[in-house]
Design a protein around this motif. Structure first.
Motif, PDB file in Angstrom:
ATOM      1  N   ALA A 157       0.903  -1.089   0.051  1.00  0.00           N
ATOM      2  CA  ALA A 157      -0.118  -0.008  -0.022  1.00  0.00           C
ATOM      3  C   ALA A 157       0.942   1.267   0.154  1.00  0.00           C
ATOM      4  CB  ALA A 157      -0.917  -0.029   1.241  1.00  0.00           C
ATOM      5  N   PRO A 158       0.648   2.306  -0.365  1.00  0.00           N
ATOM      6  CA  PRO A 158       0.974   3.623  -0.718  1.00  0.00           C
ATOM      7  C   PRO A 158       1.404   4.099   0.656  1.00  0.00           C
ATOM      8  CG  PRO A 158      -0.917   3.929  -1.364  1.00  0.00           C
ATOM      9  CD  PRO A 158      -0.802   2.460  -1.355  1.00  0.00           C
ATOM     10  N   ARG A 159       2.542   4.918   0.767  1.00  0.00           N
ATOM     11  CA  ARG A 159       2.880   5.566   2.026  1.00  0.00           C
ATOM     12  C   ARG A 159       1.712   6.664   2.447  1.00  0.00           C
ATOM     13  NH1 ARG A 159       7.520   4.790   4.849  1.00  0.00           N
ATOM     14  NH2 ARG A 159       8.338   6.502   6.335  1.00  0.00           N
ATOM     15  N   ARG A 160       1.674   6.814   3.459  1.00  0.00           N
ATOM     16  CA  ARG A 160       0.767   7.723   3.555  1.00  0.00           C
ATOM     17  C   ARG A 160       1.437   8.690   4.846  1.00  0.00           C
ATOM     18  NH1 ARG A 160      -4.733   5.003   5.668  1.00  0.00           N
ATOM     19  NH2 ARG A 160      -3.526   3.006   6.119  1.00  0.00           N
ATOM     20  N   SER A 161       2.109   9.906   4.454  1.00  0.00           N
ATOM     21  CA  SER A 161       2.607  10.419   5.220  1.00  0.00           C
ATOM     22  C   SER A 161       2.091  11.929   5.847  1.00  0.00           C
ATOM     23  CB  SER A 161       4.213  10.994   4.591  1.00  0.00           C
ATOM     24  OG  SER A 161       5.185   9.774   4.534  1.00  0.00           O
ATOM     25  N   PRO A 162       2.561  12.176   7.077  1.00  0.00           N
ATOM     26  CA  PRO A 162       1.720  13.533   7.483  1.00  0.00           C
ATOM     27  C   PRO A 162       2.075  14.736   6.774  1.00  0.00           C
ATOM     28  CG  PRO A 162       3.438  12.882   8.929  1.00  0.00           C
ATOM     29  CD  PRO A 162       3.267  11.543   8.197  1.00  0.00           C
ATOM     30  N   SER A 163       1.212  15.612   6.463  1.00  0.00           N
ATOM     31  CA  SER A 163       1.510  16.930   5.862  1.00  0.00           C
ATOM     32  C   SER A 163       2.249  17.722   6.686  1.00  0.00           C
ATOM     33  CB  SER A 163      -0.038  17.675   5.511  1.00  0.00           C
ATOM     34  OG  SER A 163      -0.395  18.013   6.846  1.00  0.00           O
ATOM     35  N   PRO A 164       2.960  18.831   6.171  1.00  0.00           N
ATOM     36  CA  PRO A 164       3.802  19.810   6.708  1.00  0.00           C
ATOM     37  C   PRO A 164       2.917  20.462   8.160  1.00  0.00           C
ATOM     38  CG  PRO A 164       4.228  19.905   4.646  1.00  0.00           C
ATOM     39  CD  PRO A 164       3.189  18.923   4.697  1.00  0.00           C
ATOM     40  N   ALA A 165       1.575  20.606   7.686  1.00  0.00           N
ATOM     41  CA  ALA A 165       0.775  21.122   8.657  1.00  0.00           C
ATOM     42  C   ALA A 165       0.357  20.346   9.987  1.00  0.00           C
ATOM     43  CB  ALA A 165      -0.583  21.233   8.001  1.00  0.00           C
ATOM     44  N   LEU A 166       0.455  18.903   9.678  1.00  0.00           N
ATOM     45  CA  LEU A 166       0.197  18.108  10.666  1.00  0.00           C
ATOM     46  C   LEU A 166       1.256  18.088  11.578  1.00  0.00           C
ATOM     47  CD1 LEU A 166      -1.331  15.679  12.396  1.00  0.00           C
ATOM     48  CD2 LEU A 166      -0.794  14.191  10.342  1.00  0.00           C
ATOM     49  N   LEU A 167       2.459  17.950  11.115  1.00  0.00           N
ATOM     50  CA  LEU A 167       3.812  17.766  11.604  1.00  0.00           C
ATOM     51  C   LEU A 167       4.092  18.952  12.483  1.00  0.00           C
ATOM     52  CD1 LEU A 167       6.038  16.443   8.860  1.00  0.00           C
ATOM     53  CD2 LEU A 167       5.368  15.055  10.935  1.00  0.00           C
ATOM     54  N   ALA A 168       3.880  20.095  11.982  1.00  0.00           N
ATOM     55  CA  ALA A 168       3.814  21.392  12.737  1.00  0.00           C
ATOM     56  C   ALA A 168       2.921  21.402  13.975  1.00  0.00           C
ATOM     57  CB  ALA A 168       3.584  22.606  11.914  1.00  0.00           C
ATOM     58  N   LEU A 169       1.919  20.867  13.769  1.00  0.00           N
ATOM     59  CA  LEU A 169       0.697  20.991  14.737  1.00  0.00           C
ATOM     60  C   LEU A 169       1.380  19.886  16.021  1.00  0.00           C
ATOM     61  CD1 LEU A 169      -1.920  21.445  16.212  1.00  0.00           C
ATOM     62  CD2 LEU A 169      -2.729  19.241  15.097  1.00  0.00           C
ATOM     63  N   LEU A 170       1.996  18.886  15.766  1.00  0.00           N
ATOM     64  CA  LEU A 170       2.529  17.917  16.649  1.00  0.00           C
ATOM     65  C   LEU A 170       3.608  18.564  17.298  1.00  0.00           C
ATOM     66  CD1 LEU A 170       2.305  14.376  14.680  1.00  0.00           C
ATOM     67  CD2 LEU A 170       0.602  15.553  16.793  1.00  0.00           C
ATOM     68  N   GLU A 171       4.369  19.043  16.571  1.00  0.00           N
ATOM     69  CA  GLU A 171       5.765  19.747  16.999  1.00  0.00           C
ATOM     70  C   GLU A 171       5.379  20.696  18.183  1.00  0.00           C
ATOM     71  OE1 GLU A 171      10.128  21.183  15.768  1.00  0.00           O
ATOM     72  OE2 GLU A 171       8.257  21.290  14.321  1.00  0.00           O
ATOM     73  N   GLN A 172       4.309  21.620  17.660  1.00  0.00           N
ATOM     74  CA  GLN A 172       4.048  22.735  18.710  1.00  0.00           C
ATOM     75  C   GLN A 172       3.391  22.107  19.905  1.00  0.00           C
ATOM     76  OE1 GLN A 172       0.667  24.920  16.972  1.00  0.00           O
ATOM     77  NE2 GLN A 172       0.923  26.791  18.453  1.00  0.00           N
ATOM     78  N   LYS A 173       2.573  20.996  19.771  1.00  0.00           N
ATOM     79  CA  LYS A 173       2.071  20.613  20.934  1.00  0.00           C
ATOM     80  C   LYS A 173       2.953  19.752  21.897  1.00  0.00           C
ATOM     81  CE  LYS A 173      -1.430  18.126  23.676  1.00  0.00           C
ATOM     82  NZ  LYS A 173      -2.126  18.867  24.523  1.00  0.00           N
ATOM     83  N   PHE A 174       3.912  19.009  21.543  1.00  0.00           N
ATOM     84  CA  PHE A 174       4.839  18.405  22.280  1.00  0.00           C
ATOM     85  C   PHE A 174       6.234  18.837  22.369  1.00  0.00           C
ATOM     86  CE2 PHE A 174       1.301  15.436  20.697  1.00  0.00           C
ATOM     87  CZ  PHE A 174       1.119  14.699  21.840  1.00  0.00           C
TER      88      PHE A 174
END
Length: 485
Positions: free
Chosen positions: A23-40
């Motif tokens: 199955a194709p890779r389903r990588s997080p978007s830059p926006a999702l990565l930024a959200l997680l970095e901001q939170k954690f």
């Protein structure tokens, strides 16, 4: 940039391609990565070293790193990550101790890895109820250390110092199973984050209930594909008044296994019964600098009152003698028992040193106790006929044994021979009325055997459950069962 997965050897990639991983890779978007970095903050990582660590387990598969790792400290944070990933249909993979051997934690479709190691609080110990509640990242040794002065202990011992959450997720068992049961027998309730990010508790604190479906058992053994376990209430057992351990050597593996079978059938309440073949003993001697006789060996343990232990030990001694066993080597003090059992716990790593640079394909057959001796004997003949380097050991008291096939990962013929042996062993176990996996779980490697073991109707029900509880297929996708036929 070439990914870590793409950079592995052709042989290893061929092995990985044999499972539903296309199955194709389903990588997080830059926006999702930024959200997680901001939170954690510092508990969010995209470091190459961290990603590689969280995309590597003890299986023979090549690394399959996630796109990001989040270190969580509570159930609410797990729910936050799952909700965020669900909005983008990004996979979520749970990580505990990283000791799985069937590819459970490999991010074969990319996604976010949730590391539970900082969720390591023992939340409650209730001696009067004989239970303890812990966060998922608590290891078995941490829990037993917390129970040291309580008069109770947590019984499930898979060898590795696995996390309670990971042990529940794989329905783990181990050396104490013959007397105390598996994780399925020792989990009372679970706190789970669903694929939609909701939090549920699977059962009350009551010792029994007839209210509704058994959600605890549904999630126990689901390998992170139906929900993420964040807390567990587990059963505790009274510490025996006396514990005695013994090792005894036998002229053959068949004789050692027959001894255990006869003891179990006679009703002896063995606390542990482990068999190690001569090659495993050779590896342990080299690894732990011991000088045990390189013969098939039983490691036994008895627990209870003094009279009970004496009676059990004498009974097994007589059975062992009838099976050709030698003298018992006894240990009753804790430090002496540890000296006997520690090498058994290190057997996996000791075996790896039999052949420098090798990788290990680990098998996990389990059959009815009545078929155990015959199944192991046939397996030994198979190993000899194909010239494999494959020590045999296991929890023979409950019919579970392992072969660790050592191969050169760059030798296509060796890898193919090891996989062919693994397939023959699984089908041998199924022919004897057993299972493709007694305790390691399905992960990536055993998916293809579910249909043979359970039949079309049962697998269809499993697939329906997966679709219903994880409609977006984001929870550890590609493991246990494909969401689509």
């Amino acid at each position: 940039m070439v990914s870590l997965l793409e950079a592995t050897t052709d042989v290893a990639t061929d092995v990985l391609a044999a499972v539903p991983a296309a199955a194709p890779r389903r990588s997080p978007s830059p926006a999702l990565l930024a959200l997680l970095e901001q939170k954690f903050g510092e508990r969010f990582s995209r470091s190459a070293a961290v990603l590689l660590q969280h995309g590597t387990d003890e299986s023979a598969y090549p690394p399959a790193p996630p796109d990001a790792v989040v270190f969580v400290t509570g159930t609410d944070e797990v729910a936050f990550v799952v909700q965020a990933c669900a909005r983008e249909r990004v996979p979520v993979i749970a990580f505990g101790a990283g000791s799985s051997v069937e590819g459970h934690l490999l991010a074969i479709q990319g996604g976010v890895c949730i590391d539970f190691t900082q969720m390591n609080a023992v939340l409650a110990i209730r001696p009067e109820d004989m239970t303890a509640t812990v966060q998922a990242g608590v290891t078995r040794s941490q829990l037993n250390a917390a129970l040291a002065d309580s008069g109770f202990f947590f019984s499930v011992d898979p060898g590795a110092d696995a996390t309670i959450g990971g042990m529940a997720a794989t329905a783990a068992s181990g050396t104490n199973t013959v007397r105390y049961g598996t994780m399925r027998d020792n989990v009372r309730s679970l706190t789970v984050v669903t694929a939609g990010g909701e939090v549920l508790r699977t059962a009350s604190d009551a010792r029994k209930s007839s209210a509704g479906y058994n959600l605890t058992q549904l999630y126990c053994g689901s390998e992170g594909t139906l929900g993420l376990i964040t807390e567990a209430t587990v059963r505790l057992h009274p510490r025996p008044e006396i514990t005695a351990a013994a090792i005894v050597h036998f002229p053959s593996v068949r004789a050692a296994v027959d001894c255990v079978i006869q003891a179990v059938q006679a009703g002896v309440s063995l606390a542990r019964a482990e068999m190690l073949d001569a090659l495993t003993i050779r590896a342990i001697n080299a690894h732990s600098q011991l000088s045990m006789a390189e013969q098939p060996t039983l490691c036994l343990e008895f627990g209870g009152g003094q009279a009970q232990v004496d009676e059990q030990a004498e009974w097994v001694r007589e059975i062992a003698a009838e099976c050709g066993g030698g003298e018992f080597q006894w240990a009753t003090r804790q430090e002496d028992r540890s000296r006997l059992w520690t090498p058994r716990h290190h057997a996996y790593f000791a075996v790896l040193q039999l052949r420098a640079g090798s990788r290990c394909l680990t098998t996990d057959a389990c059959v009815p106790i009545s078929a155990l001796a015959e199944c192991i004997e046939e397996t030994e003949a198979d190993i000899a006929a194909h010239g494999l380097l494959a020590p045999v050991f296991g929890h023979v008291g409950d019919g579970n044994f392992h072969c660790l096939v050592l191969v050169d990962p760059d030798d296509r013929a060796e890898v193919e021979a090891a996989e062919a042996f693994s397939q023959r062993l699984v089908r041998r176990a199924l022919r004897h009325g057993g299972t493709s996996t007694g305790e390691h779980g399905v992960g990536l490697h055993k998916i293809g055997y579910l249909l043979e073991e359970h039949g079309e109707a049962a697998v269809a029900v499993m697939r329906s459950i997966k679709r219903a509880l994880d409609p977006l297929d984001i929870l550890n996708p590609g493991k246990v069962i494909a969401a689509r036929a």
